[in-house]
Scaffold this motif. Sequence first.
Motif, PDB file in Angstrom:
ATOM      1  N   VAL A 127       2.650   1.812  -3.385  1.00 51.76           N
ATOM      2  CA  VAL A 127       1.803   2.379  -4.447  1.00 51.76           C
ATOM      3  C   VAL A 127       1.621   3.885  -4.213  1.00 51.76           C
ATOM      4  O   VAL A 127       1.702   4.681  -5.155  1.00 51.76           O
TER       5      VAL A 127
ATOM      6  N   GLY B 143       6.845  -2.766  -8.989  1.00 54.53           N
ATOM      7  CA  GLY B 143       7.072  -2.739  -7.544  1.00 54.53           C
ATOM      8  C   GLY B 143       6.463  -3.951  -6.867  1.00 54.53           C
ATOM      9  O   GLY B 143       7.078  -4.563  -5.994  1.00 54.53           O
ATOM     10  N   PHE B 144       5.253  -4.305  -7.313  1.00 57.07           N
ATOM     11  CA  PHE B 144       4.548  -5.474  -6.766  1.00 57.07           C
ATOM     12  C   PHE B 144       5.388  -6.739  -6.972  1.00 57.07           C
ATOM     13  O   PHE B 144       5.569  -7.544  -6.055  1.00 57.07           O
TER      14      PHE B 144
ATOM     15  N   ILE C 180       1.717   5.134 -13.312  1.00 56.75           N
ATOM     16  CA  ILE C 180       1.556   4.684 -11.916  1.00 56.75           C
ATOM     17  C   ILE C 180       1.257   3.179 -11.900  1.00 56.75           C
ATOM     18  O   ILE C 180       1.847   2.416 -11.130  1.00 56.75           O
TER      19      ILE C 180
ATOM     20  N   ILE D 153       4.881   5.580  -5.146  1.00 61.15           N
ATOM     21  CA  ILE D 153       5.051   5.596  -6.603  1.00 61.15           C
ATOM     22  C   ILE D 153       4.160   6.679  -7.222  1.00 61.15           C
ATOM     23  O   ILE D 153       4.593   7.444  -8.082  1.00 61.15           O
TER      24      ILE D 153
ATOM     25  N   GLN E 160       0.834  -1.204   0.000  1.00 58.22           N
ATOM     26  CA  GLN E 160       0.000   0.000   0.000  1.00 58.22           C
ATOM     27  C   GLN E 160       0.875   1.263   0.000  1.00 58.22           C
ATOM     28  O   GLN E 160       0.673   2.175  -0.798  1.00 58.22           O
TER      29      GLN E 160
ATOM     30  N   LYS F  98       4.506   1.156 -13.015  1.00 58.53           N
ATOM     31  CA  LYS F  98       5.540   1.143 -11.965  1.00 58.53           C
ATOM     32  C   LYS F  98       5.060   0.329 -10.751  1.00 58.53           C
ATOM     33  O   LYS F  98       5.850  -0.365 -10.111  1.00 58.53           O
ATOM     34  N   SER F  99       3.767   0.427 -10.465  1.00 64.49           N
ATOM     35  CA  SER F  99       3.234  -0.327  -9.327  1.00 64.49           C
ATOM     36  C   SER F  99       3.333  -1.832  -9.584  1.00 64.49           C
ATOM     37  O   SER F  99       3.608  -2.604  -8.658  1.00 64.49           O
TER      38      SER F  99
END
Lengths: 113, 312
Positions: free
Chosen positions: B91, B132-133, B125, B94, B88, B128-129
């Motif tokens: 995100v 990142g995930f 977003i 980011i 969370q 990139k998320s």
Amino acid sequence: MPDDPDRLTKLTMELRRGLLVMAVLEALVQPHYGYSLRRFLQEQGLEVDEGTLYPLLRRLESQTLLESEWQVQEGRKRRVYRLSKTGDSARVAMNMEWQSLNKALANITETTP
Amino acid sequence: MNWLERYTFAVKSHLPASVRNDVADELLSDLQDERDYREESLGRPLTDDELKALLRERGHPMLVAADFQPRPTLVSESLFPIYRQLLQWMVIAIAAVQLCLMVAAFAGAGEVRLWQALPQLLWSILEKSLYGFAWLTLIFYLLGESVSRADIFTRWRPESLPKVIAEGDYISRTATTFELVVTVYFAAWLNRVIPQSLGDNPIGFVFSDQWATLLPWINAVLLGSIVLAVSKLLFPYWTRRKIIEELALYIPSLIIMAVIYGWDAPLTIVIGTGETSSQWAISSLSIALAMAAYALFALYDSVKKIQLYRAI
């Protein structure tokens, strides 16, 4: 819903999972290979499928509760499991815990209307 | 190769290399014992169909092998709450970084089309998320069972719990996100990072020279608002400190507005270019009305925040 068969199956499985460890530790006071252990448990009234038993044996062995060695019996390679010293201590401790839980459960059942 | 060996071979292909042969040998031995037991009960060798039925009872080779996988989940059950919280925060971080990068990218750009920029921002977003995930999941998978949440929170003390009121509402993340986007966009617009004209039509704002002296102070207030908005996104509940910070931001804002009110023609709207352009100086009355509206809102919000402060 308590009478949902799927939910009941899951609850039963959860209950059996913990007890199965105890049963295996108790049974392996005498050495057994996988198949003979499964038969033994079955004869005592505890049905366990292979998909549960073999991974459990490996897990208990990785936790040093069991020891195993390959042997050739009746011309066939068999992995024989036995209780380790740690496993024996765990078996005694779990047995005591089981007695205590059983007693507590009986008390709860008695005091609940 | 008989049915039992074929089955064992198939299971083997799904097993980790470290236990492959060991598990396969044990499985084959178990299947042979079961076959012998059934043959003994029947008093005859099993037929092909009966052997296949035995294998069907055992299940698909991949499922049988799955029971021997050391860990069937990417994130351990015990670490999952930490994983979800970090996801969370990641995100949110980011989104904030991408928003700032978008604003920075507008610097020097000839024109800005908001309706094109916004989908690009949302896409970046999302993209990139997702990266990142994947990275976060990989890290948690590698951590595996070696770290427990008890290890991570070993130094936690109840004294660190935020002081909040029992029935207090959480701060809406949607509202805070909106507040953050508007503030960042306004700061970029005011500092000419993005063009001050609107859309394709040459409609622009001309600031009087006096603005230059006030700009650092306005930027300081905007920066404070951005930091506070990020803090509200990460920890969406009101604490005394957050309330004080929120109220403290009203004071310089109102002072800045009062200073602007004293200026002569601080803002002019220009429509068109060259000889066809026309200009309208925003009247003192309009500025006074805008300031009065802001002051009223600030007063109303401050009363509510003070009540909340006292309740905490």
